[in-house]
Design an enzyme around this catalytic site. Structure first.
Site, PDB file in Angstrom:
ATOM      1  N   HIS A 141      -2.823  -3.274  -5.149  1.00  6.05           N
ATOM      2  CA  HIS A 141      -1.473  -2.955  -4.677  1.00  6.05           C
ATOM      3  C   HIS A 141      -1.311  -2.793  -3.166  1.00  6.05           C
ATOM      4  CE1 HIS A 141      -2.105   1.717  -5.031  1.00  6.05           C
ATOM      5  NE2 HIS A 141      -3.197   1.095  -4.650  1.00  6.05           N
ATOM      6  N   HIS A 142      -2.392  -3.005  -2.409  1.00 11.11           N
ATOM      7  CA  HIS A 142      -2.229  -2.960  -0.943  1.00 11.11           C
ATOM      8  C   HIS A 142      -2.055  -4.350  -0.346  1.00 11.11           C
ATOM      9  CE1 HIS A 142      -3.094   1.234  -1.149  1.00 11.11           C
ATOM     10  NE2 HIS A 142      -4.349   1.053  -1.529  1.00 11.11           N
ATOM     11  N   CYS A 143      -2.099  -5.377  -1.181  1.00 11.23           N
ATOM     12  CA  CYS A 143      -1.982  -6.734  -0.663  1.00 11.23           C
ATOM     13  C   CYS A 143      -0.562  -7.248  -0.847  1.00 11.23           C
ATOM     14  CB  CYS A 143      -2.965  -7.665  -1.380  1.00 11.23           C
ATOM     15  SG  CYS A 143      -3.027  -9.302  -0.647  1.00 11.23           S
TER      16      CYS A 143
END
Length: 353
Positions: A141-143
């Site tokens: 979820h950080h990309c």
């Protein structure tokens, strides 16, 4: 849209649990330099096999996402950047990766992450078909479309949702429930101005990534203090998950079920017990399933050796409570299974009466 193998129907009799041995990152002990347990995914599957919930031929084999699949969200420029080992070293936070030839990095680091990404996309379609699906990996979820970080090289959550919007009839609204200890800034940036996607995010407000810009995309923001414990946490999750699903009626829930909220996690900074995590997953599944909304779960962060056991225990708990629907059988490319036919005829019968 291009043809993708990721949406081919799995063989009959499979659980909508997606996994491949290719998920696990193993090379020369380098994976031990990151707090992430890079073999966590395989351990979850082994626990589920020991408990006789699944067997190899009963789970859906994940396939690697191709460049063409990835380009549904990612820019070509971003994918080209991953051809530089130092870029991958920065994203995965494993510095020695910078010194490896890129073909080794592609095979040993990025291929596992691409396979997990393919798994999330596959699980999206499976969830719509069967009411639920679990990708034992994924949750990067950080990309976002043009930037990786925090061990996340591909935007699998964004990809799964965009695939559904573009290729599956009747799916035009999605809710992301992100309960990893970190803010999910990648999907937030990707869906910043998209009214079709509702984001709920509960996270430790003081840790990585602290992305103020991305926070503007969160419709329901639950900012937690250091050391938050079970009672307060579960009460907040219950209230806000129910609230989110009452406020916006989605066609799919994507549940990012990070286990880095576990007490003692070196990166999460929260203090939730193993039982608290199992209960949390139950709250989300109950809320979605009781409303008839398909749910896709991905496992995301979790940086302690014991997280694999907790994920397995949670899946076993969901099963024992009947929240994983007993429909195990898919259909062989279009031909319904026997118990599907029995259920359909029961449905037709009840419609008549």
């Amino acid at each position: 849209p291009h043809r993708t193998e990721l949406y081919e129907a799995p063989p009959s009799g499979c659980w909508p649990i997606v996994y491949s041995p290719d998920y696990n990152i193993t090379f020369m002990g380098l994976e031990k330099l990151h707090p992430f347990d890079a073999g966590k995914w395989g351990k979850v599957i082994n626990f589920l096999k020991e408990e006789k919930l699944i067997a190899d031929d009963l789970i859906v084999q994940a396939r690697e996402a191709t460049d063409e699949d990835l380009l549904v969200v990612h820019t070509r420029r971003y994918l080209n950047k991953l051809k530089w080992s130092f870029v991958v070293a920065t994203i995965t936070e494993i510095p020695p990766v910078a010194f490896l030839p890129n073909f080794v990095v592609q095979r040993k680091v990025l291929k596992p992450l691409r396979t997990q990404t393919g798994g999330t996309i596959m699980a999206g379609k499976l969830a719509v078909d069967r009411g639920w699906a679990i990708n034992v990996g994924g949750g990067f979820h950080h990309c976002s479309s043009d930037k990786g970080g925090g061990f996340c090289a591909y935007a699998d959550i964004t990809l799964a949702i965009k695939f559904l919007f573009e290729r599956v009839q009747g799916v035009s609204r999605a809710t992301i429930i992100d309960l990893d200890a970190h803010q999910g800034n990648g999907h937030e940036r990707d869906f910043m101005d998209d009214p079709r996607v509702y984001i709920m995010d509960a996270y430790n407000r003081y840790i990585y990534p602290g992305d103020g810009f991305a926070k503007r995309a969160i419709k329901r923001k639950v900012e937690l203090e250091w050391g938050t414990e079970d009672t307060e946490y579960l009460q907040k999750v219950q209230t806000h998950v129910e609230g989110a699903l009452n406020e916006f009626k989605p066609d799919i829930v994507v549940y990012n079920a990070g286990t880095d909220i576990l007490d003692g996690d070196p990166l999460g900074g929260l203090a939730i017990s193993p039982q608290g995590i199992v209960k949390r997953d139950e709250v989300v599944f109950r809320a979605a399933r009781s409303r008839g909304v398909p749910v896709l779960m991905v496992t995301s962060g979790g940086y302690q050796k014991r997280t694999a056991r907790i994920i397995a225990d949670s899946i076993l708990n969901l099963h024992s409570l009947g929240l994983l629907g007993r429909e195990r059988a898919a259909c062989v490319l279009g031909s319904p299974s026997l118990d599907q036919m029995v259920r359909d005829s029961a449905k037709d019968f009840s419609n008549l009466s």
